[in-house]
Each structure stands twice: as structure tokens, then as C-alpha cells.
Design a protein around this motif. Structure first.
Motif, short mmCIF file in Angstrom:
data_model
loop_
_atom_site.label_atom_id
_atom_site.label_comp_id
_atom_site.label_asym_id
_atom_site.label_seq_id
_atom_site.Cartn_x
_atom_site.Cartn_y
_atom_site.Cartn_z
N TYR A 164 0.85 -1.14 0.23
CA TYR A 164 -0.13 0.09 -0.20
C TYR A 164 0.88 1.36 0.00
O TYR A 164 0.71 2.21 -0.87
CB TYR A 164 -0.96 -0.30 1.27
N LEU A 165 1.90 1.30 0.86
CA LEU A 165 2.79 2.59 0.93
C LEU A 165 3.43 2.62 -0.22
O LEU A 165 4.04 3.87 -0.54
CB LEU A 165 3.73 2.31 2.25
N ASN A 166 3.68 1.82 -1.37
CA ASN A 166 4.45 1.92 -2.54
C ASN A 166 3.43 2.03 -3.56
O ASN A 166 3.95 2.32 -4.81
CB ASN A 166 5.39 0.85 -2.65
N VAL A 167 2.30 1.69 -3.61
CA VAL A 167 1.49 1.97 -4.76
C VAL A 167 0.25 3.17 -4.49
O VAL A 167 -0.45 3.36 -5.70
CB VAL A 167 0.65 0.51 -5.29
N ALA A 168 0.09 3.10 -3.51
CA ALA A 168 -1.04 4.42 -3.16
C ALA A 168 -0.66 5.92 -4.03
O ALA A 168 0.58 6.19 -4.16
CB ALA A 168 -0.93 4.71 -1.74
N GLY A 176 3.21 6.15 -4.28
CA GLY A 176 4.05 5.63 -2.91
C GLY A 176 4.43 7.02 -2.40
O GLY A 176 4.81 8.02 -2.47
N VAL A 177 4.71 6.43 -0.90
CA VAL A 177 5.32 7.56 -0.08
C VAL A 177 7.01 7.92 -0.08
O VAL A 177 7.25 9.12 0.07
CB VAL A 177 5.28 7.10 1.42
N GLU A 178 7.70 7.22 -0.79
CA GLU A 178 9.08 7.60 -1.10
C GLU A 178 9.06 8.73 -2.17
O GLU A 178 9.78 9.53 -2.06
CB GLU A 178 9.77 6.43 -1.39
#
Length: 244
Positions: A164-168, A176-178
Motif C-alpha cells: 500500500y505504501l508503495n502503490v497508493a 508511493g510515500v518515497e
């Protein structure tokens, strides 16, 4: 002559009837095979993505076609600041560690509110983003409801949150959050501050219409609530399933 013609006509009708009767079982058999094939394919994909990062999603592909490029940098959850993970869970699915893919309490509250609030869990959003498509339709919702428990069976909670953190979607053409942390703050998601993490989590319901760098009063208030929520789920153990 008339009798012969009648017999031929009757024979043709009989053959046509037999053909139709034999065709129905064949169609049913093919339908069953197609359905089973689809199930095997989806389960296989779920198993594959439990260890391999999804290369692309329908939304990412659609945005790439629309914009010509997208920003996305996959970051393992171990390298993402814990406050970022807690902020997202506090914002989107505070009971993430407690449910099996569906938050019954949230669904009940949404129904009582007349359907004006969302009740999708992080797992459901991962299923929608990775395996399905955006938009509202009964077909998509039925598929989402069917696939969500399977993902919960084969993926750990940490893996679900990592994906989730990478595809949202975290902005127009940003996923993604990055990538979001790099674009909005000039830092890695590993070094994001609590306030920055909360503001990023605050825009997730509508990332194209809310600003991280110039947040509205409403977004600031939501971010403050998320900060409190992140501290709460850490204190009461609702972050234990994705934190070491």
C-alpha cells in the motif's frame, strides 16, 4: 410427397433440438473452465506478489499514458519511517491489525451515515489498486470483496501495508510515500518527520485535490488528528502487526 416432406422437416427439427441440447453442457463446461482458470490465475498472482513487488498497477499505467511519466520509487517497509506507516494506518484504517480484511464496525458506521463516508480497509485498497481498477461498479466491488480475504490469507499484514505504501497515489503522477517525500519535502521516506508524515497521510483520500506543501485549514486539522491517532495506535498495540 407431403408425408416425406413432413418427415424430413421433423427430422431436421429433431437434429436441431439434439444439437442445442448437446451444446448447452459444452457451454457450461467451458464457463466452469474459464471461471476456474480465472481463480487459479488470481490466486497465483496473489502468491507471486507476496514475494515479488507488483511491477505496475492499472492506475499507474493509466496515469503514465495520460501524463507521459509518473514518479514512483519502491521502498521496503523496513526502510520507511515507522511514523509514516503509523500515520497512514491511523488515517486510513486504524483497526488494520484487528480485522481480516473488512472492518465491520466501519462498514456499520458508514451505513448509518448514509454511505457518505468510506469504509474500505487498507487491504481492500491494495486489492483495488494492484489487482483491479478505479471507479465504482458492482462488478469491481464484488471482485474486491472476493479477493480481499485471499490476500489476507497469503500476505502478512506487514506485506499488505508495504505494498500500500508503495502503490497508493500520493499526488498527480506520484505514487508511493518515497516518491512523495522526495517531491514534496526533498527527503527520503526513511527520514520524514512526524508532521510531514501526517500531512502526507492526510491527503490520501483525495491526493489530486489536496496539497501537502500548502495545506488547507481542513488538511492541517486532519493531519493533527492523524498525529494523535498514530500515537494512540502505537500505545494501545494496534501497530504491533506491522512493526518489529
Amino acid at each position: 410427397m407431403a408425408k416425406k416432406a413432413a418427415r424430413k422437416s421433423s427430422s431436421k427439427k429433431s437434429k436441431a433440438s439434439k444439437t442445442r441440447k448437446s451444446l448447452v453442457p459444452r457451454l457450461r463446461l467451458w464457463a466452469v473452465r474459464v471461471a476456474l482458470g480465472a481463480v487459479v490465475f488470481v490466486v497465483g498472482l496473489i502468491l507471486l506478489y507476496s514475494v515479488i513487488n507488483p511491477p505496475v498497477t492499472h492506475t499507474i499505467w493509466s496515469e503514465w499514458r495520460r501524463l507521459g511519466k509518473v514518479e514512483r520509487d519502491w521502498m521496503p517497509i523496513e526502510e520507511i519511517s515507522p511514523i509514516m506507516a503509523r500515520s497512514v494506518v491511523a488515517a486510513e484504517d486504524a483497526n488494520f491489525c484487528l480485522h481480516w480484511g473488512f472492518d465491520v464496525e466501519a462498514i456499520r458506521d458508514a451505513l448509518e451515515d448514509g454511505g457518505n463516508r468510506g469504509a474500505s480497509t487498507i487491504t481492500q485498497q491494495v486489492v483495488k489498486n494492484v489487482f483491479l481498477w478505479q471507479g465504482r461498479s458492482w462488478i469491481r466491488k464484488a471482485l474486491e470483496t472476493s479477493i480481499t480475504p485471499v490476500v489476507e490469507i497469503f500476505w502478512s499484514k506487514q506485506r499488505i501495508l508495504e505494498v500500500y505504501l508503495n502503490v497508493a497515489e500520493t499526488g498527480q503522477g506520484v505514487f508511493g510515500v518515497e516518491a512523495a517525500a522526495q517531491r514534496y519535502y526533498g527527503v527520503s521516506a526513511a527520514n520524514i518527520s512526524p508532521v510531514q508524515a501526517a500531512r502526507l497521510a492526510a491527503i490520501l483520500p483525495s491526493p489530486r485535490n489536496r496539497s501537502v506543501t500548502d495545506p488547507s485549514v481542513r488538511t492541517r486539522r486532519r493531519a493533527a488528528a492523524i498525529l494523535d491517532g498514530a500515537a494512540t495506535i502505537r500505545a494501545d498495540g494496534r501497530a504491533d502487526c506491522f512493526e518489529d
